[in-house]
Design a protein around this motif. Sequence first.
Motif, PDB file in Angstrom:
ATOM      1  N   THR A  13     -52.242   8.527  25.239  1.00 10.78           N
ATOM      2  CA  THR A  13     -51.778   7.294  24.796  1.00 10.78           C
ATOM      3  C   THR A  13     -50.542   6.902  24.770  1.00 10.78           C
ATOM      4  N   ALA A  14     -49.756   7.665  24.465  1.00  8.97           N
ATOM      5  CA  ALA A  14     -48.271   7.286  24.388  1.00  8.97           C
ATOM      6  C   ALA A  14     -47.803   7.492  26.066  1.00  8.97           C
ATOM      7  N   GLY A  17     -48.955   4.434  27.766  1.00  8.48           N
ATOM      8  CA  GLY A  17     -48.345   3.140  27.230  1.00  8.48           C
ATOM      9  C   GLY A  17     -46.943   2.933  27.659  1.00  8.48           C
ATOM     10  N   ILE A  18     -46.295   4.005  28.038  1.00  6.27           N
ATOM     11  CA  ILE A  18     -45.012   3.914  28.495  1.00  6.27           C
ATOM     12  C   ILE A  18     -44.606   4.158  29.674  1.00  6.27           C
ATOM     13  N   CYS A  42     -44.881   8.162  16.570  1.00  6.97           N
ATOM     14  CA  CYS A  42     -44.380   7.413  17.716  1.00  6.97           C
ATOM     15  C   CYS A  42     -44.402   8.321  18.750  1.00  6.97           C
ATOM     16  N   GLY A  44     -42.306   7.788  23.299  1.00  4.86           N
ATOM     17  CA  GLY A  44     -41.605   7.262  24.258  1.00  4.86           C
ATOM     18  C   GLY A  44     -41.198   8.240  25.289  1.00  4.86           C
ATOM     19  N   ARG A 111     -40.480  -5.493  18.144  1.00  4.08           N
ATOM     20  CA  ARG A 111     -42.139  -5.403  18.244  1.00  4.08           C
ATOM     21  C   ARG A 111     -42.686  -5.667  16.992  1.00  4.08           C
ATOM     22  N   THR A 162     -39.234   1.814  26.027  1.00  7.67           N
ATOM     23  CA  THR A 162     -40.486   2.869  25.994  1.00  7.67           C
ATOM     24  C   THR A 162     -41.059   3.064  24.613  1.00  7.67           C
ATOM     25  N   GLN A 164     -42.809   3.478  21.245  1.00  5.97           N
ATOM     26  CA  GLN A 164     -44.169   2.768  20.744  1.00  5.97           C
ATOM     27  C   GLN A 164     -44.226   3.532  19.405  1.00  5.97           C
ATOM     28  N   LEU A 166     -47.216   4.385  16.934  1.00  3.82           N
ATOM     29  CA  LEU A 166     -48.725   4.645  17.425  1.00  3.82           C
ATOM     30  C   LEU A 166     -49.504   4.252  16.145  1.00  3.82           C
TER      31      LEU A 166
END
Length: 166
Positions: A13-14, A17-18, A42, A44, A111, A162, A164, A166
């Motif tokens: 997912t990470a 997503g980045i 988290c 990135g 964010r 970058t 995130q 989670l």
Amino acid sequence: MKTKNVAGVLAATAVLGILGAGQANADVGPFLTPFVDPGCLCAGLLPGPVQMGVEPESQLGTRYIQGNWTASNPDAAAKVRYFALHQRLSITDLGAAVEEDLGPLQYGTYRGHPSFTTQVLDNGGDYTQMTAFIDGPRAVTLTGWGATPEDAAGALATLAGTFQIL
């Protein structure tokens, strides 16, 4: 077995997503090394190599994730720090506690989280810029370091782009 599956899903997912995050400044090397921290929840991208650990001098148990944070780094590096808040604080409370050392702060959101960002700070030969935000019961800081003010701002912008939760 379940732990491995969760870690795999978090990592996938990470990364999905980045990936595709750009490079903020010509002197800021590529942030191509993905990280996922299950303690932070988290992920990135950082410039490699990436190191993770607990800051030994921290009384708050501050954990870190850092990329290219070495004395031999020619241009830029980045670091994520996070620690538990032992009392409920607002971002302005946190900012007031550090503003004397860090100078004027720009308040806003990162964010969707209340945040502040410092000016680029001159450390006597290198530069840093930091964004801090509160995520529930913890504070998180994103720091860009550079050989020039532009490198520090570019490193922070790239990390912030970058990073995130989670």
